[in-house]
Design an enzyme around this catalytic site. Structure first.
Site, PDB file in Angstrom:
ATOM      1  N   TRP A 123      -3.757  13.726  -2.799  1.00 15.82           N
ATOM      2  CA  TRP A 123      -2.143  13.668  -1.799  1.00 15.82           C
ATOM      3  C   TRP A 123      -2.418  14.400  -3.658  1.00 15.82           C
ATOM      4  O   TRP A 123      -2.437  13.502  -4.284  1.00 15.82           O
ATOM      5  CB  TRP A 123      -1.522  12.196  -1.815  1.00 15.82           C
TER       6      TRP A 123
ATOM      7  N   ASP B  40      -2.266   2.552  -1.897  1.00 17.67           N
ATOM      8  CA  ASP B  40      -1.072   3.725  -1.244  1.00 17.67           C
ATOM      9  C   ASP B  40      -0.988   3.551   0.501  1.00 17.67           C
ATOM     10  O   ASP B  40      -2.127   4.049   0.642  1.00 17.67           O
ATOM     11  CB  ASP B  40      -1.122   5.312  -2.096  1.00 17.67           C
TER      12      ASP B  40
ATOM     13  N   LYS C 208       7.482   7.442   7.354  1.00 17.90           N
ATOM     14  CA  LYS C 208       6.433   7.913   8.560  1.00 17.90           C
ATOM     15  C   LYS C 208       6.761   7.222   9.612  1.00 17.90           C
ATOM     16  O   LYS C 208       7.510   7.653  10.233  1.00 17.90           O
ATOM     17  CB  LYS C 208       5.449   8.169   7.924  1.00 17.90           C
TER      18      LYS C 208
HETATM   19  C1  LIG Z   1      -0.534   9.516   0.733  1.00 20.95           C
HETATM   20  C2  LIG Z   1       1.329   9.358   0.438  1.00 20.95           C
HETATM   21  N1  LIG Z   1       1.571   9.153  -0.444  1.00 20.95           N
HETATM   22  C3  LIG Z   1       2.925   8.414  -0.936  1.00 20.95           C
HETATM   23  C4  LIG Z   1       3.609   9.393   0.146  1.00 20.95           C
HETATM   24  C5  LIG Z   1       5.004   9.291  -0.266  1.00 20.95           C
HETATM   25  O1  LIG Z   1       6.232   9.942   0.505  1.00 20.95           O
HETATM   26  P1  LIG Z   1       7.562   9.684   0.424  1.00 20.95           P
HETATM   27  O2  LIG Z   1       7.680   9.797  -0.924  1.00 20.95           O
HETATM   28  O3  LIG Z   1       8.567  10.559   1.331  1.00 20.95           O
HETATM   29  O4  LIG Z   1       7.918   7.683   0.710  1.00 20.95           O
HETATM   30  C6  LIG Z   1       2.923  10.420   1.059  1.00 20.95           C
HETATM   31  C7  LIG Z   1       4.290  11.071   1.993  1.00 20.95           C
HETATM   32  O5  LIG Z   1       3.572  12.746   2.340  1.00 20.95           O
HETATM   33  C8  LIG Z   1       1.793  10.516   1.638  1.00 20.95           C
HETATM   34  O6  LIG Z   1       0.745  11.738   1.885  1.00 20.95           O
END
Ligand SMILES: Cc1ncc(COP(=O)(O)O)c(C=O)c1O
Length: 398
Positions: free
Chosen positions: A130, A211, A246
């Protein structure tokens, strides 16, 4: 002072979003977005969230701060989701959890903890990973390296190369692993690969940093937690970051957590105090609303059952769309075999087409994806799937 700042180019995905919005074509399709969409192209508020929100709203009698570690009911609920009840790490009192602003906030707090524990800590990221992992972890001062993960030609995890790289990571350093629904490639580790990875981490003293942003969206809530639970059983130290963006659809409410497993209770207390101290230093107190909603859902049998149904619906829709797109492309006799799309999990997959083909999809067919060819399968629906398959087949032909 501000004169020294250099302009930062806008995020590539945001640029595509702007192009998509400006496109007037009635048949335009957005496969670049990073959020779940339903059949109507909406990112809905879940019904369980609506109900819990009403209850939270009417019960709320103060807007004073929640504690630095956040809502205790939320933290307990998240621990149970991650570890399952009766997990030895939980039973032994070796898990410290802090509610964070989204998974991103959790990654940041976790990164600062690792850096504080040892400023020379190096974290290995999957190639690809990511994109936001880089700035989040770098800002905490961590040194970043990469391990091979996705074989773009074979369209699968190159586990041999990954294992070889992890086997060379030094003791006390860390490997960041996507718990499930790998973003951006959609290729997840099998249970056997998790076991092999746990062996390697154990042998080399490597700390797993998981993660976990998509629990429940790959194979189901329990199956998706396989790697987290295994690592927390086998390794003395594990760092896990969860996101409710999500699986609860709570994106803008910023709900997540960091959970750290320690070897014993004494070290757990030290970790807990450091996590709180770091959170205090970054944002002081977490936002309340989203975590209060999640806590409500997880503590009420009826709401929890409804959430699990709604989550399952999202999961089945994603997996169904994967199979549908792969079948539609196979029907068109494309030179590339797209069956991998059906086998991958979560919202994202690489189509594996060239940058020029991605641009043609956008300019000739109004189908938008990021230049790496990553698609969000949730942008597909029954109305546009034939059009998308025709467009992909067309750019592959010429
Ligand atoms: C791999 C991954 N880690 C962490 C996140 C963190 O998401 P958020 O900060 O919106 O909870 C995302 C969001 O797209 C993600 O795809």
């Amino acid at each position: 002072m501000l004169d020294t700042l250099k302009p930062i180019p806008p995020d590539a995905i945001l640029g595509i979003m702007v192009l998509y919005r400006a496109d007037q074509a009635p048949n335009k399709v957005d496969l670049s977005v990073g959020v779940y969409q339903d059949e109507a192209g909406r990112t809905p508020v879940l019904e369980c969230v609506k109900r819990a929100e009403g209850e939270v709203y009417s019960a709320e009698d103060s807007k004073t701060y929640v504690g630095i570690a956040g809502n205790p009911g939320f933290n307990r609920g998240i621990e149970e989701l991650l570890f399952g009840s009766g997990h030895p790490a939980l039973a032994d009192g070796r898990v410290a959890t802090v509610q964070t602003p989204g998974g991103s906030g959790g990654l940041s707090v976790a990164a600062h903890l690792m850096h504080r524990a040892n400023p020379d800590t190096r974290v290995w990221l999957s190639k690809p990973s990511w994109p936001n992992h880089l700035p989040l972890l770098r800002l905490a001062g961590l040194r970043l390296e990469h391990y091979p993960y996705y074989d773009q030609r074979a369209k699968r995890v190159d586990f041999e190369a990954m294992a070889d790289a992890v086997g060379r990571i030094g003791s006390g350093d860390s490997v960041l692993i996507h718990g499930c629904c790998h973003n951006p490639c959609g290729a997840d580790l099998s249970q056997a690969q998790w076991q092999a990875l746990a062996d390697l981490c154990e042998r080399h003293g490597v700390v797993p940093f998981i993660d976990f942003a998509y629990q429940g969206l790959a194979e189901g809530l329990e199956d998706d937690a396989y790697g987290v639970r295994l690592m927390a059983e086998r390794l003395p130290e594990v760092v896990i970051v969860a996101s409710c963006s999500k699986n609860f659809g709570l994106y803008r409410e910023r709900v997540g957590a960091v959970c750290v497993v320690s070897p014993d209770r004494e070290r757990n207390l030290r970790v807990a105090s450091n996590l709180s101290n770091i959170a205090r230093g970054i944002y002081s107190m977490p936002p309340d609303h989203g975590a209060a909603i999640v806590a409500r859902i997880l503590s009420d049998a009826g709401l929890k059952a409804l959430w699990m149904e709604e989550l399952e619906e999202m999961r089945l829709r994603l997996n169904g769309l994967r199979t549908l797109l792969a079948d539609k492309l196979a029907e068109r006799g494309t030179s590339t075999d797209f069956s991998f799309v059906a086998n991958e999990r979560g919202m994202f997959s690489f189509l594996g087409i060239s940058r020029e083909q991605v641009i043609r999809l956008r300019e000739e067919f109004h189908v938008y994806l990021v230049e790496s060819s990553r698609i969000n399968v949730a942008g597909i629906n029954q109305r546009n799937v034939d059009y998308v398959a025709d467009a992909i087949a067309a750019v592959l032909q010429a």
